[in-house]
Design an enzyme around this catalytic site. Structure first.
Site, PDB file in Angstrom:
ATOM      1  NE  ARG A 195      26.664   4.978  66.749  1.00  0.00           N
ATOM      2  CZ  ARG A 195      27.147   4.366  67.485  1.00  0.00           C
ATOM      3  NH1 ARG A 195      26.878   4.252  68.707  1.00  0.00           N
ATOM      4  NH2 ARG A 195      28.768   4.045  67.284  1.00  0.00           N
TER       5      ARG A 195
ATOM      6  CD  GLU B 206      37.955   5.657  64.676  1.00  0.00           C
ATOM      7  OE1 GLU B 206      36.917   5.645  64.553  1.00  0.00           O
ATOM      8  OE2 GLU B 206      38.479   6.699  64.489  1.00  0.00           O
TER       9      GLU B 206
END
Ligand code: AMP
Length: 180
Positions: free
Chosen positions: A65, A102
């Site tokens: 992204r 994460e």
């Protein structure tokens, strides 16, 4: 556009997707932004005006992204774009660095010939979460004897303390919309 207005506008287009890709993660889906070209334009303009005076030689977008916001910024700033990709995707000689996400762990790579020695690089990604991706990207850029002068994000998950986790404190970190 005023920074607070842009921040609220960006947030109004981000969709929170709970438990994706793993349980307990709230995924920030930026695809509604991409469908709204005037907003992509405003994001690109906000980044371009911030980095106007930074003497940026290359813009490094992080797969995937980061490409979506890095490439329009490259075109706008007339600065070459280079991709930082997940391991095994780039066809030529690469430098690499590993880190924890994460959710999960991964390795990123850059073509060895993407940078010339001593260049100033701006890193672009959609989300700053734990800062692991930035650390790996800074590491790769240093391996090629260049400087990561700044890193730009559309969103920052401030509650994950990504900025504190970024080891190189000389990197200018900036995000357009913060989740506290
Ligand atoms: P980190 O290395 O932890 O800063 O994670 C940043 C990278 O993981 C970026 O490339 C993001 O696209 C992605 N990412 C991490 N957490 C999220 C999230 N909650 N929503 C969307 N993307 C995320």
């Amino acid at each position: 556009m005023n920074a607070a207005i842009l921040e609220n506008k960006i947030k109004s287009y981000v969709k929170d997707v709970p438990d994706f890709p793993n349980k307990g993660i709230i995924f920030k889906d930026i695809t509604p932004i991409l469908k709204t070209i005037p907003l992509v334009d405003e994001i690109t303009d906000a980044f371009a005006s911030r980095y106007e005076l930074f003497k940026i030689d290359k813009i490094a977008g992080i797969e995937a992204r980061g490409f979506l916001f890095g490439m329009p910024l490259s075109v706008k700033m007339k600065v070459p774009f280079i991709p930082i990709r997940k391991k095994g995707k780039l066809p030529c000689d690469t430098v690499r660095s590993s880190y924890n996400l994460e959710y999960g762990a991964t390795t990123v790579e850059m073509h060895k010939d993407a940078l010339n020695e001593n260049e100033n690089v701006l890193i672009v990604d959609d989300v700053l979460a734990t800062g692991g991706t930035v650390n790996a990207s800074v590491d790769i850029i240093k391996q090629l004897k260049c400087r990561a002068v700044a890193a730009a994000f559309v969103l920052e998950l401030s509650f994950l303390n990504g900025i504190e986790n970024i080891k190189d404190k000389s990197v200018d970190i900036f995000s357009l919309a913060k989740y506290r």
